[in-house]
Design an enzyme around this catalytic site. Structure first.
Site, short mmCIF file in Angstrom:
data_model
loop_
_atom_site.label_atom_id
_atom_site.label_comp_id
_atom_site.label_asym_id
_atom_site.label_seq_id
_atom_site.Cartn_x
_atom_site.Cartn_y
_atom_site.Cartn_z
N LEU A 123 29.61 53.59 23.44
CA LEU A 123 30.34 52.93 22.23
C LEU A 123 29.83 53.52 21.22
O LEU A 123 30.38 53.68 20.00
CB LEU A 123 30.45 51.60 22.22
CG LEU A 123 31.10 50.82 23.47
CD1 LEU A 123 30.80 49.65 23.44
CD2 LEU A 123 32.60 51.12 23.20
N GLY A 124 28.49 54.03 21.24
CA GLY A 124 27.77 54.31 20.00
C GLY A 124 26.24 54.58 20.24
O GLY A 124 25.74 54.09 21.36
N GLY A 154 22.56 54.53 18.33
CA GLY A 154 21.98 53.98 17.24
C GLY A 154 20.41 54.47 17.27
O GLY A 154 20.04 55.23 18.00
N GLY A 155 19.71 53.99 16.38
CA GLY A 155 18.24 54.28 16.28
C GLY A 155 17.45 53.78 17.29
O GLY A 155 16.50 54.45 17.92
N GLY A 204 18.79 52.65 20.60
CA GLY A 204 19.18 52.99 21.97
C GLY A 204 20.89 53.25 21.97
O GLY A 204 21.26 53.47 20.82
N THR A 205 21.16 53.40 22.91
CA THR A 205 22.66 53.83 23.19
C THR A 205 23.52 52.65 23.61
O THR A 205 22.87 51.89 24.63
CB THR A 205 22.70 55.04 24.30
OG1 THR A 205 21.98 56.02 23.61
CG2 THR A 205 24.02 55.50 24.23
N VAL A 206 24.78 52.21 23.14
CA VAL A 206 25.43 51.38 23.61
C VAL A 206 26.58 51.70 24.30
O VAL A 206 27.29 52.74 24.17
CB VAL A 206 25.97 50.43 22.35
CG1 VAL A 206 26.68 49.34 23.03
CG2 VAL A 206 25.00 49.94 21.49
N LYS A 237 23.41 47.57 26.02
CA LYS A 237 22.55 48.58 25.13
C LYS A 237 21.08 48.77 25.85
O LYS A 237 20.45 48.13 26.39
CB LYS A 237 22.06 47.59 24.01
CG LYS A 237 21.15 48.27 22.97
CD LYS A 237 21.09 47.90 21.52
CE LYS A 237 20.27 48.95 20.81
NZ LYS A 237 20.35 48.89 19.35
N ASP A 265 18.26 46.01 10.52
CA ASP A 265 19.19 47.21 10.58
C ASP A 265 20.52 46.92 10.21
O ASP A 265 21.44 47.04 10.92
CB ASP A 265 19.03 48.06 11.80
CG ASP A 265 19.73 49.35 11.70
OD1 ASP A 265 19.86 50.09 10.59
OD2 ASP A 265 19.98 50.08 12.59
#
Ligand SMILES: *[C@@H]1O[C@H](CO)[C@@H](O)[C@H](O)[C@H]1NC(C)=O
Ligand SMILES: *[C@@H]1O[C@H](CO)[C@@H](O)[C@H](O)[C@H]1NC(C)=O
Ligand SMILES: *[C@@H]1O[C@H](CO)[C@@H](O)[C@H](O)[C@H]1NC(C)=O
Ligand SMILES: *[C@@H]1O[C@H](CO)[C@@H](O)[C@H](O)[C@H]1NC(C)=O
Ligand SMILES: *[C@@H]1O[C@H](CO)[C@@H](O)[C@H](O)[C@H]1NC(C)=O
Ligand SMILES: *[C@@H]1O[C@H](CO)[C@@H](O)[C@H](O)[C@H]1NC(C)=O
Ligand SMILES: *[C@@H]1O[C@H](CO)[C@@H](O)[C@H](O)[C@H]1NC(C)=O
Length: 742
Positions: free
Chosen positions: A421-422, A424-425, A427-429, A442, A539
Site C-alpha cells: 500500500l505504501g 514509509g521511513g 517500514g512497508t505497509v 506494517k 511523522d
C-alpha cells in the site's frame, strides 16, 4: 471276482518266498580273485553266485590266484555294461618243415556251451580275426548247423603289408551274429603255407575284442613267432539273466527270482538274446543285484558344476549353484551374470538411498522447524510478548490480537509486492485479509534493543487508543525479529492524494479539507492527551492522514515514534519524520516533543491553503520550503500570493486569514511558542463554523484571538462540546456532487 481273490491270496502266500529266494550271498563269499573283482551275481562258488552259469573257478596258477570262466581266464567283470572280458585261445595253422605237412597249433579254437548259459559272445565288440598270407579260416556254431562265416587273409610279400591295417591283406576281420554262445574254427588245408613258409609259416585265427587288436606285420614274420605264439587274446561276453524272456516277464513272474533287488535299480532288457540285466537308476551306483546295493553317487566328487560355482549332493542327483549375482544355467553348465539379481540389487540400493535421503531431509526439516520455533519464541519473549499476554488475560475486554507470523504471511500472500500500500521511513505497509476483513500490515524496518524490551508495553498502550480519527491498531506479531503491526484497513486514500492528486481542486471543497484537518487535529490531540508522557506521532504529514469511506480523517502510523530508535549513536542516521514537515527545533535537539507534531500539522495547514507540496525540489534555495515561502509572504502581508487559486475570493478572507494565522503560530521556530494540539483543534473547529455559520463570525474571531493569546475561553467551548463531531455534518461526500454543488 474269484480270480482276483485267488490272485491276491497267492500274492500274500508268495511274498515271503520271494524274499527268501532273493537272499544276498553270504558275507564269506570271495568278492575278489587275484586282482579281479567278482561282483554278484558272479561268485567263486555256486552258492555265492546267482546260478551255475555265474560261477567263477578261482584257481592258483604259478602261485597266483586266477579266475576262470569255463576254459578262459577272466580279465574283468562289468556290472554297468553287463560284460565279462576273458582271454580266448588263438588257433595256429603251421607248416611242419620236417613232416612237410600243415598242423594245427594251440588249444581248441572254439567254445562249447549251451543256451542256458548266461553268457553270449558280444557281436558288437568282437570280431573273427584271421592273419596270414595264405589263410582261409571258417567259423560256425559248434555243431555247424546254423551259422557259417569265414576269414581270408592273403599277401605276396611281407612288404605288401601295412601295420594297423586289417582289411584282407595279411589280416581280415569278420563280424559275427548275436545270440552266439558257442562256435568252432577250422582252417582250410588247401590254402596252406607250404610254398611261402620261408617268410610266413603260420596262419592264425581267433574271435577277439576288436578294440584291443592292432595288426602288426611281425605277426606274420616266421622268424618272430612260434607256432602257438603263446596265443591268448581278449574276448567280450555279454551276460544276462536268461531264465526269463525280459524285464516285463521277470517283474510279473513272482514264482521266479527277480534279480534287480536293490531299491533305485531298474531292469534292462538284454540286447543279445533273451533275458534282462539290472542297473542302478541315474544318480546311484553300486550293485543293483544286491539288497540296497545301489548307493547315492556323490556327484560333487568329480566336480560336475562350473569351476566358479558350488556343488551340493542330494539323493539321486546334485545341485549346482553360483556366487551371489550369478545365475546357474543348466543347459551350458555355466555361471552367467544374473541381470535380474543385479537389477534387483540396484533397485534395492536405490530405494534404500532414496529412503535415507528422505529421512535426512525430514530430519533436517524438523530440526529447522524446531529452531525456527525457538527463534520465534525468543523474539516473542524479547518483544515483551509475555507481558502483553499477561495483560490481555487480565484485561478481558482488550480488542487486541497477537498474530502469528504464518497468519500474516497467509494474509498478505507472503508479503507480495502487489500488496504494497505504501512505503514509509519506518517500514512497508501491505494490504492483507484476515477472516474476510481487510487489514493493513506494517513491517517495520528495524528496532533497537531498548525498544524491543518496551515494545509489548507500548503496544498495549497503543492498542487501547480508540478514537474515531485514529487508525485502530488491531494487533501485532512479536515472533519475528522486527515486530509487525496490524492496523484496520482504511480505504479511501490519504489527504495527500486529496490535495496533490489529479483533479483535486475540482472535486474537493475547501470545507471538506477544513473538516479533515480538524478531524486530524482531534486525532493528534487525543494522542497527545491520552498518556503521560504524551504519545508523539513523530511523522505528521498529509500522507499519514488516511480517509475512510466517508472521507473522515484517520491519523495513521502513530506507532512510528515508538518504533524508531532514539539512541545517541543512531540519531544522526535516523532522522525522524519527513522533510518539509520536520520541526526545525528537533533538528537541533534531536528531542521529539508534542510541539514537533504541531509544527508538522502547521505544514499540513499550509498545504491546504496553498495546494502546494511542502518541499519543492525544483525551486531556488529560498523557494524550496513551503513554510519559508509562506512565512516570508506573511511578513510582507501578501497572503494572496501563496493561496491556492480556487480558494481566492470564494472563501471568506477572514477564514483564510484565520487559517494562515493558525499555521503561522504552528510554524513558530520555538516549540514553546506553538499552540497545543488541543488549541489547534479548537481553533479549526471555530474556523469551520465561520465558514458555514457566517453569523458567529465576529464572536468567534474575538474568541480565537483570546484563545491564541493563551487565555482559556468559555463561551463557545460549551457550544463546541455539544457539537456532535463529524456525525451530522460528515455525511458521505460524493466528490462529484460536491463539485456540482459549488
Ligand atoms: C578249475 O580249474 C582247474 C584248472 O583249470 C581245474 O583243474 C579244476 O577242475 C576246475 N574246477 C572246476 C570246478 O571247474
Ligand atoms: C547302467 O548305468 C550306467 C550309469 O548310469 C550307464 O553308464 C550304463 O550304460 C548303464 N548300463 C546299461 C546296460 O544300460
Ligand atoms: C614236425 O613233426 C615232427 C614229427 O611229428 C615233430 O617231432 C616236430 O616237433 C614237428 N616240428 C614242429 C616245428 O612242430
Ligand atoms: C597245399 O595245397 C595244395 C593245393 O592248393 C595241395 O595240392 C597240397 O597237397 C597242399 N599241401 C599240404 C601239405 O597240405
Ligand atoms: C622278419 O623279421 C626279422 C627280424 O625282425 C627281419 O630281419 C626279417 O627281415 C623279417 N623278414 C621279412 C620277410 O620281412
Ligand atoms: C618259441 O617256443 C619256445 C618253446 O615253446 C619258447 O621257448 C620260445 O620263447 C618261443 N619263441 C618266441 C619268439 O615266442
Ligand atoms: C517263471 O519263472 C520260472 C522259474 O524261474 C519258470 O519256470 C516259469 O516258466 C516262469 N513263468 C513265466 C510265465 O515266465
Amino acid at each position: 471276482m474269484r480270480v482276483l481273490l485267488q490272485l491276491g491270496l497267492s500274492l500274500i502266500l508268495l511274498a515271503p518266498q520271494y524274499a527268501t529266494t532273493a537272499a544276498a550271498p553270504s558275507p564269506q563269499c570271495q568278492s575278489q580273485c587275484g586282482n579281479v573283482d567278482i561282483p554278484y551275481p558272479f561268485g567263486t562258488d555256486e552258492k555265492c553266485s546267482l546260478s551255475k552259469g555265474f560261477s567263477i573257478n578261482c584257481t592258483v596258477q604259478n602261485g597266483v590266484h586266477k579266475p576262470f570262466l569255463g576254459d578262459f581266464e577272466v580279465l574283468d567283470i562289468s556290472l554297468t555294461h553287463a560284460t565279462t572280458r576273458v582271454l580266448n585261445h588263438i588257433l595256429g595253422f603251421c607248416y611242419n618243415i620236417s613232416t612237410r605237412k600243415m598242423e594245427y597249433a594251440g588249444l581248441f579254437g572254439g567254445i562249447r556251451s549251451s543256451s542256458l548259459s548266461p553268457l553270449r559272445i558280444s557281436d558288437i565288440r568282437n570280431k573273427f580275426t584271421v592273419i596270414g598270407c595264405n589263410a582261409f579260416a571258417s567259423i560256425s556254431d559248434y555243431d555247424g548247423t546254423g551259422y557259417q562265416g569265414m576269414g581270408v587273409a592273403t599277401c605276396r610279400h611281407l612288404f605288401d603289408l601295412v601295420d594297423g591295417s586289417c582289411s584282407g591283406m595279411g589280416c581280415s576281420q569278420t563280424t559275427t551274429p548275436n545270440k552266439m554262445f558257442d562256435y568252432n574254427v577250422r582252417f582250410s588245408s588247401f590254402a596252406n603255407t607250404s610254398l611261402i613258409w620261408k617268410f610266413n609259416r603260420c596262419s592264425y585265427a581267433v574271435l577277439m575284442e576288436a578294440a584291443s587288436f592292432k595288426f602288426n606285420v611281425l605277426y606274420i614274420n616266421t622268424t618272430k613267432f612260434n607256432d602257438t605264439n603263446a596265443g591268448r587274446a581278449p574276448m567280450v561276453y555279454d551276460w544276462a539273466i536268461r531264465d526269463v524272456e525280459g524285464c516285463d516277464v521277470a517283474r510279473r513272474n513272482l514264482t521266479g527270482t527277480y534279480a534287480c533287488l536293490s531299491s533305485n535299480s531298474k531292469c534292462i532288457d538284454s540286447t543279445n538274446d533273451q533275458g534282462y540285466m539290472c542297473n542302478c537308476t541315474h544318480g546311484y551306483e553300486g550293485n543293483p543285484y544286491l539288497q540296497d546295493g545301489c548307493k547315492d553317487v556323490n556327484e560333487c566328487n568329480h566336480n560336475p558344476c562350473p569351476s566358479d560355482g558350488f556343488c551340493r549332493n542330494i539323493i539321486g542327483e546334485h545341485r549346482c549353484s553360483c556366487r551371489v549375482g550369478k545365475r546357474y544355467v543348466k543347459e551350458s553348465n555355466t555361471c552367467n551374470p544374473d541381470t535380474s539379481f543385479i537389477i534387483g540389487v540396484t533397485m534395492g540400493l536405490f530405494g534404500l538411498i532414496v529412503i535415507i535421503v528422505i529421512t535426512i531431509f525430514w530430519g533436517q526439516m524438523i530440526i529447522q522447524k524446531r529452531k525456527l520455533n525457538k527463534v520465534k519464541q525468543e523474539y516473542f519473549r524479547q518483544h515483551g510478548g509475555l507481558l502483553l499476554f499477561d495483560r490481555m488475560k487480565s484485561d478481558k475486554g482488550l480488542a487486541f490480537t497477537v498474530y502469528s507470523q504464518a497468519e500474516l504471511i497467509r494474509a498478505t500472500g507472503n508479503f507480495d509486492n502487489s500488496k504494497i500500500l505504501g512505503k514509509g521511513g519506518h517500514g512497508t505497509v501491505y494490504k492483507g485479509i484476515i477472516k474476510n476483513m481487510p487489514i493493513a500490515v506494517k513491517r517495520c524496518v528495524l528496532v533497537d534493543d531498548r525498544q524491543k524490551k518496551e515494545f509489548g508495553q507500548e503496544m498495549l498502550i497503543l492498542s487501547q487508543i480508540n478514537h474515531k480519527n485514529i487508525v485502530k491498531l488491531l494487533g501485532c506479531c512479536l515472533e519475528v525479529e522486527v515486530p509487525i503491526l496490524v492496523y484496520e484497513f482504511v480505504s479511501h486514500g490519504t489527504l495527500f492524494e486529496l490535495i496533490h492528486g489529479k483533479n483535486h481542486a475540482l472535486q474537493i471543497s475547501f470545507n471538506t479539507l477544513l473538516r479533515i484537518a480538524h478531524e486530524a487535529a482531534e486525532g493528534l490531540c487525543f494522542l497527545h492527551s491520552y498518556a503521560s508522557p504524551p504519545i508523539i506521532h513523530g511523522d505528521v504529514k498529509t500522507s499519514n492522514i488516511l480517509l475512510d469511506d466517508n472521507y473522515m480523517a484517520k491519523v495513521s502510523d502513530f506507532g512510528a515514534s515508538i518504533l524508531a530508535p532514539s539512541d545517541k549513536e543512531q540519531f544522526v542516521t535516523m532522522v525522524q519524520g519527513t522533510c518539509g514537515y520536520l520541526d526545525p527545533e528537533y533538528m537541533q535537539t534531536c528531542q521529539l516533543t508534542e510541539k514537533s507534531d504541531v509544527y508538522s500539522f502547521g505544514v499540513i495547514l499550509l498545504e491546504i491553503l496553498t495546494g502546494q507540496l511542502p518541499l519543492k525540489l525544483e525551486g531556488s534555495e529560498t523557494q524550496r520550503s513551503l513554510s519559508s515561502i509562506f512565512l516570508s509572504a506573511m511578513k510582507e502581508n501578501n497572503l494572496d500570493a501563496v493561496l491556492v487559486s480556487h480558494v481566492k475570493g470564494k472563501e471568506s478572507m477572514e477564514l483564510l486569514r484565520g487559517l494562515a494565522d493558525l499555521a503561522k503560530k504552528c510554524l513558530d521556530m520555538c516549540g514553546d511558542n506553538r499552540p497545543f494540539m488541543k488549541e489547534v483543534a479548537n481553533e479549526l473547529n471555530r474556523l469551520r463554523k465561520l465558514s458555514v455559520h457566517p453569523w458567529v463570525r465576529i464572536d468567534l474571531e474575538m474568541d480565537a484571538e483570546s484563545l491564541l493569546g493563551g487565555e482559556s475561553t468559555s463561551g463557545y467551548e460549551i457550544e463546541l462540546n455539544g457539537y456532535p463531531m463529524g456525525e451530522s455534518e460528515n455525511q458521505p461526500i460524493n466528490p462529484r456532487s460536491s463539485y456540482y454543488a459549488r
